[in-house]
Design a protein around this motif. Structure first.
Motif, PDB file in Angstrom:
ATOM      1  N   THR A  24       0.162  -1.066   0.167  1.00  0.00           N
ATOM      2  CA  THR A  24       0.215   0.128   0.007  1.00  0.00           C
ATOM      3  C   THR A  24       0.690   1.421   0.142  1.00  0.00           C
ATOM      4  O   THR A  24       1.605   1.422   0.509  1.00  0.00           O
ATOM      5  CB  THR A  24      -0.909   0.332   1.097  1.00  0.00           C
ATOM      6  N   PRO A  25       0.344   2.521  -0.895  1.00  0.00           N
ATOM      7  CA  PRO A  25       1.196   3.169  -0.717  1.00  0.00           C
ATOM      8  C   PRO A  25       0.859   4.391   0.142  1.00  0.00           C
ATOM      9  O   PRO A  25       0.152   4.468   0.630  1.00  0.00           O
ATOM     10  CB  PRO A  25       0.753   3.809  -2.369  1.00  0.00           C
ATOM     11  N   VAL A  26       2.067   5.129   0.287  1.00  0.00           N
ATOM     12  CA  VAL A  26       2.276   5.855   1.638  1.00  0.00           C
ATOM     13  C   VAL A  26       1.265   7.696   1.560  1.00  0.00           C
ATOM     14  O   VAL A  26       2.708   7.795   0.058  1.00  0.00           O
ATOM     15  CB  VAL A  26       2.816   6.109   2.887  1.00  0.00           C
ATOM     16  N   THR A  27       1.116   8.150   1.739  1.00  0.00           N
ATOM     17  CA  THR A  27       0.919   9.847   1.884  1.00  0.00           C
ATOM     18  C   THR A  27       2.091   9.935   3.515  1.00  0.00           C
ATOM     19  O   THR A  27       0.842  10.177   4.725  1.00  0.00           O
ATOM     20  CB  THR A  27      -0.538  10.256   2.028  1.00  0.00           C
ATOM     21  N   ASP A  28       2.811  10.834   2.552  1.00  0.00           N
ATOM     22  CA  ASP A  28       3.815  10.531   4.073  1.00  0.00           C
ATOM     23  C   ASP A  28       3.147  12.467   4.343  1.00  0.00           C
ATOM     24  O   ASP A  28       4.018  13.594   3.692  1.00  0.00           O
ATOM     25  CB  ASP A  28       5.150  10.768   4.087  1.00  0.00           C
ATOM     26  N   THR A 143       3.098  10.487  -1.734  1.00  0.00           N
ATOM     27  CA  THR A 143       3.221  11.797  -1.665  1.00  0.00           C
ATOM     28  C   THR A 143       3.812  12.263  -0.312  1.00  0.00           C
ATOM     29  O   THR A 143       3.600  11.447   0.291  1.00  0.00           O
ATOM     30  CB  THR A 143       1.416  12.313  -1.433  1.00  0.00           C
ATOM     31  N   ILE A 144       4.497  13.407  -0.574  1.00  0.00           N
ATOM     32  CA  ILE A 144       5.275  14.146   0.535  1.00  0.00           C
ATOM     33  C   ILE A 144       4.778  15.114   0.856  1.00  0.00           C
ATOM     34  O   ILE A 144       5.304  15.751   0.033  1.00  0.00           O
ATOM     35  CB  ILE A 144       7.125  13.567   0.129  1.00  0.00           C
ATOM     36  N   ASP A 166       7.516  19.858  -8.239  1.00  0.00           N
ATOM     37  CA  ASP A 166       6.875  18.937  -8.176  1.00  0.00           C
ATOM     38  C   ASP A 166       5.830  18.091  -7.685  1.00  0.00           C
ATOM     39  O   ASP A 166       5.692  17.984  -6.774  1.00  0.00           O
ATOM     40  CB  ASP A 166       8.525  17.736  -7.955  1.00  0.00           C
ATOM     41  N   ASP A 167       4.844  17.569  -8.592  1.00  0.00           N
ATOM     42  CA  ASP A 167       3.520  17.084  -7.709  1.00  0.00           C
ATOM     43  C   ASP A 167       3.246  15.882  -6.785  1.00  0.00           C
ATOM     44  O   ASP A 167       1.983  15.812  -6.477  1.00  0.00           O
ATOM     45  CB  ASP A 167       2.228  17.181  -8.914  1.00  0.00           C
ATOM     46  N   ARG A 168       4.350  16.116  -7.294  1.00  0.00           N
ATOM     47  CA  ARG A 168       4.488  14.580  -5.300  1.00  0.00           C
ATOM     48  C   ARG A 168       4.708  14.911  -4.645  1.00  0.00           C
ATOM     49  O   ARG A 168       4.637  14.929  -2.795  1.00  0.00           O
ATOM     50  CB  ARG A 168       5.759  13.409  -5.811  1.00  0.00           C
ATOM     51  N   PHE A 169       5.086  16.012  -3.985  1.00  0.00           N
ATOM     52  CA  PHE A 169       4.999  17.029  -2.892  1.00  0.00           C
ATOM     53  C   PHE A 169       4.355  17.809  -2.862  1.00  0.00           C
ATOM     54  O   PHE A 169       4.086  19.009  -3.724  1.00  0.00           O
ATOM     55  CB  PHE A 169       7.244  17.705  -3.343  1.00  0.00           C
TER      56      PHE A 169
END
Ligand code: RAT
Ligand code: ZN
Length: 418
Positions: A24-28, A143-144, A166-169
């Motif tokens: 399961t991917p995490v949203t940090d 996501t961070i 960067d849309d992951r941040f």
């Protein structure tokens, strides 16, 4: 009466939960990492791993180097001192030390060689962007959330010039000086062109709100956040209580943003240790109860630093749907307490909380922080699902996946949307 679970059923439950927790991917939701667009701010690599302030505090316990001599050393020299003291002269047993080993191991490096220069060489090959992708993939973090402070001279100018994000941040607006150091903060905010004075006149309130709005929009903040000392009380005449009540919470309500309160930090208990010199204390959570009830339209994301506050915090979350608990923060981010706290939260709140955040300051740390937490969360969940099976309730794989998603960011997103 519950019936015992067969060994076959237990084995398949164990492998199901372990697989789902890994996959399961995490949203940090809280880190101190930066979008690579904020160039130069994102830390990574062996020297940053070794000079993490959690490790520096441990090294100072056994190495008698005067603090001021340590701080004038280069980062490489500091890293060597930590390595020699905590990894070579004794076994690296503490959570922060083990974290370095897990990280290196997950990156495929051979830690048993104890070869610091070789480790250093390996990290040289990585450009920031590629390494971000590598670490996020390995840690299965999608996501961070960052910590972004307008009061931080190292990052504020970059935001003002505009960034290719960067849309992951995702950004989170950190406002500690405004709430815990009002007289100095007000002078700085005034210098930036806002008509503010120390007294909270109607004009100052509206100008502080304009300042918050400008920054919320500039960085596209997902929430606002502050860390507060154990002495924080609400209601009250303190600057903290007043600025929170008159400026910050109305701003959050207007923009539909949660306010994150990180409660129980005692800053500068030993100032000579720098970032490593902060301590913790038990908070009076009546203040939090009063806030949740006085501001029912506001949403509070809360984590507490003191172990002694954890149970009371869970009880409060049962009373206030506008309170969302997250993570095992800082000194509670050790396996023994993650186990205890996760168990407590599941038993009192079901899946309506966020099990963990990394608080990583160095990118590569997401590898160990999530690896260690996943291991413990899986163990606790296996025990809890075993109890359900013993009570005649069979979990499907899809149900376990749904539950783990909630713990790893799903419940947080629902809370923010609510
Ligand atoms: O965990 C840490 O690295 C602390 O130094 C703090 O940054 C804390 O997490 C905070 O956000 O205040
Ligand atoms: Zn933090």
């Amino acid at each position: 009466m519950s019936s015992p679970i067969t060994e076959f059923r237990r084995n398949s439950l164990v492998s199901l939960v372990e697989r789902v927790v890994q996959a399961t991917p995490v949203t940090d939701i809280h880190t101190h990492l930066y979008d690579p667009a904020l160039s130069g701010l994102l830390l990574y690599g062996i020297d940053d791993l070794l000079t993490y302030h959690y490790l520096v505090a441990e090294a100072f316990r056994v190495h008698r180097i005067p603090n001021d001599r340590f701080w004038i050393m280069s980062k490489t020299e500091q890293a060597e001192l930590v390595w020699n003291t905590l990894f070579l002269e004794r076994s690296p047993i503490s959570e922060a030390c083990q974290g370095v080993l897990t990280t290196l191991h997950r990156l495929g490096l051979d830690v048993k060689k104890r070869d610091l220069p070789a480790l250093r060489d390996w990290f040289q090959q990585w450009p920031a962007e590629a390494y971000v992708t590598r670490c996020m993939e390995l840690a299965n973090v999608e996501t961070i959330y960052m910590t972004n402070s307008p009061f931080d001279d190292a990052e504020a100018p970059a935001w003002q010039h505009g960034l290719l994000r960067d849309d992951r941040f995702v950004a989170a607006l950190r406002i500690d000086p405004l709430l815990v150091d009002w007289p100095n903060a007000v002078r700085r905010v005034a210098r930036w062109g806002y008509e503010v004075g120390e007294g909270l006149s109607a004009n100052t309130v509206s100008e502080v709100r304009r300042f918050l709005t400008d920054w919320t929009r500039r960085i596209e903040a997902a929430y606002l956040m502050v860390s507060l000392p154990p002495e924080f009380t609400y209601p009250g005449d303190s600057d903290t209580a007043q600025v929170l009540e008159k400026c910050v919470l109305p701003h959050c309500e207007e923009h539909g943003l949660p306010m994150a309160l990180m409660l129980g930090v005692r800053r500068g208990v030993n100032p000579a240790l720098g970032l490593a010199g902060d301590g913790s204390g038990r908070s009076d959570l009546c203040a939090l109860a009063n806030l949740c009830s006085a501001f029912p339209q506001n949403k509070f994301l809360v984590t507490v630093l003191s172990r002694e506050n954890q149970h009371e915090l869970c009880v409060l979350a049962r009373k206030f749907p506008n309170l969302h608990i997250f993570g095992c923060w800082w000194f509670t981010n050790v396996p023994y307490l993650i186990d205890e706290i996760t168990r407590l939260r599941l038993e009192l709140l079901g899946f309506s909380f966020t099990a963990q955040h990394s608080d990583a300051r160095v990118l590569d740390q997401i590898l160990y922080k999530w690896d260690h937490s996943r291991r413990i969360i899986a163990r606790v969940l296996i025990e809890k699902y075993t109890e359900l099976v013993a009570a005649g309730w069979e979990e499907t794989a899809a149900e376990v996946e749904r539950d783990v998603r909630l713990l790893f960011g799903g419940a947080f997103k629902e809370f923010c949307r609510s």
